[in-house]
Write a protein that holds these residues in place. Structure first.
Motif, PDB file in Angstrom:
ATOM      1  N   GLU A 115       0.822  -1.207   0.000  1.00  0.00           N
ATOM      2  CA  GLU A 115       0.000   0.000   0.000  1.00  0.00           C
ATOM      3  C   GLU A 115       0.860   1.263   0.000  1.00  0.00           C
ATOM      4  OE1 GLU A 115      -3.281   0.522  -0.458  1.00  0.00           O
ATOM      5  OE2 GLU A 115      -3.302  -1.623  -0.883  1.00  0.00           O
ATOM      6  N   GLU A 116       1.975   1.220   0.710  1.00  0.00           N
ATOM      7  CA  GLU A 116       2.872   2.374   0.788  1.00  0.00           C
ATOM      8  C   GLU A 116       3.692   2.575  -0.474  1.00  0.00           C
ATOM      9  OE1 GLU A 116       5.259   1.759   4.276  1.00  0.00           O
ATOM     10  OE2 GLU A 116       3.502   1.703   5.589  1.00  0.00           O
ATOM     11  N   ASN A 117       4.033   1.470  -1.146  1.00  0.00           N
ATOM     12  CA  ASN A 117       4.904   1.574  -2.318  1.00  0.00           C
ATOM     13  C   ASN A 117       4.576   0.445  -3.293  1.00  0.00           C
ATOM     14  OD1 ASN A 117       6.920   1.788  -4.205  1.00  0.00           O
ATOM     15  ND2 ASN A 117       8.606   1.506  -2.780  1.00  0.00           N
ATOM     16  N   GLN A 118       3.823   0.768  -4.334  1.00  0.00           N
ATOM     17  CA  GLN A 118       3.417  -0.232  -5.313  1.00  0.00           C
ATOM     18  C   GLN A 118       4.331  -0.268  -6.528  1.00  0.00           C
ATOM     19  OE1 GLN A 118      -0.766   0.148  -6.186  1.00  0.00           O
ATOM     20  NE2 GLN A 118      -1.329  -0.038  -4.036  1.00  0.00           N
ATOM     21  N   SER A 119       5.517   0.289  -6.381  1.00  0.00           N
ATOM     22  CA  SER A 119       6.450   0.268  -7.500  1.00  0.00           C
ATOM     23  C   SER A 119       7.038  -1.126  -7.668  1.00  0.00           C
ATOM     24  CB  SER A 119       7.566   1.290  -7.306  1.00  0.00           C
ATOM     25  OG  SER A 119       8.361   0.921  -6.212  1.00  0.00           O
TER      26      SER A 119
END
Length: 144
Positions: A115-119
């Protein structure tokens, strides 16, 4: 007609996302990719799963299922260091890794991390020795 705020509330919440990498015809049979997806879904119950067949980036025959990238977010990874997450995925896919799968890239996150970083990091190009073999086109049945 419902006002937009009520319409948004009435719509079902999105289901967990499961990325499907498809190249070519949608009905093309991909048994190794399907097996990887099914085993990870069953064992880890991810909130997000992508299985990418990256074989076309390598010096293998067209349609091969030998090189994969898995992007997965599962609560089962909570509290586990990255190495343990990778070992867990490798254990689940041990039959594929012992057989047709030559390379597996894993990006394993908790749902919170996703959720914080979908990269998703890009895979590097193939640097394998056979890529530079002047006879590879003949071996693969393609033109050089």
């Amino acid at each position: 007609m419902l006002p937009s705020r009520l319409l948004r509330q009435a719509l079902p919440r999105p289901a967990p996302s499961f990325g499907y990498s498809t190249a070519g015809p949608a009905m093309e049979e991909k048994p190794v990719e399907s097996s990887i997806r099914a085993k990870l879904l069953r064992a880890l119950q991810p909130v997000h799963l992508e299985v990418h067949n990256e074989s076309s980036m390598h010096a293998v025959p067209r349609g091969s299922e030998t090189h994969f990238k898995v992007v997965i977010a599962s609560q089962r990874f909570a509290g586990l260091p990255l190495l343990q997450r990778h070992r867990l995925v490798n254990e689940i896919l041990q039959a594929e890794l012992a057989g047709p799968v030559h390379a597996l890239s894993i990006q394993a996150k908790t749902p919170q991390q996703w959720e914080e970083n979908q990269s998703v990091s890009q895979s590097p190009g193939c640097l394998g020795g056979s890529k530079h073999d002047p006879h590879m086109a003949t071996k693969l049945g393609t033109q050089g």
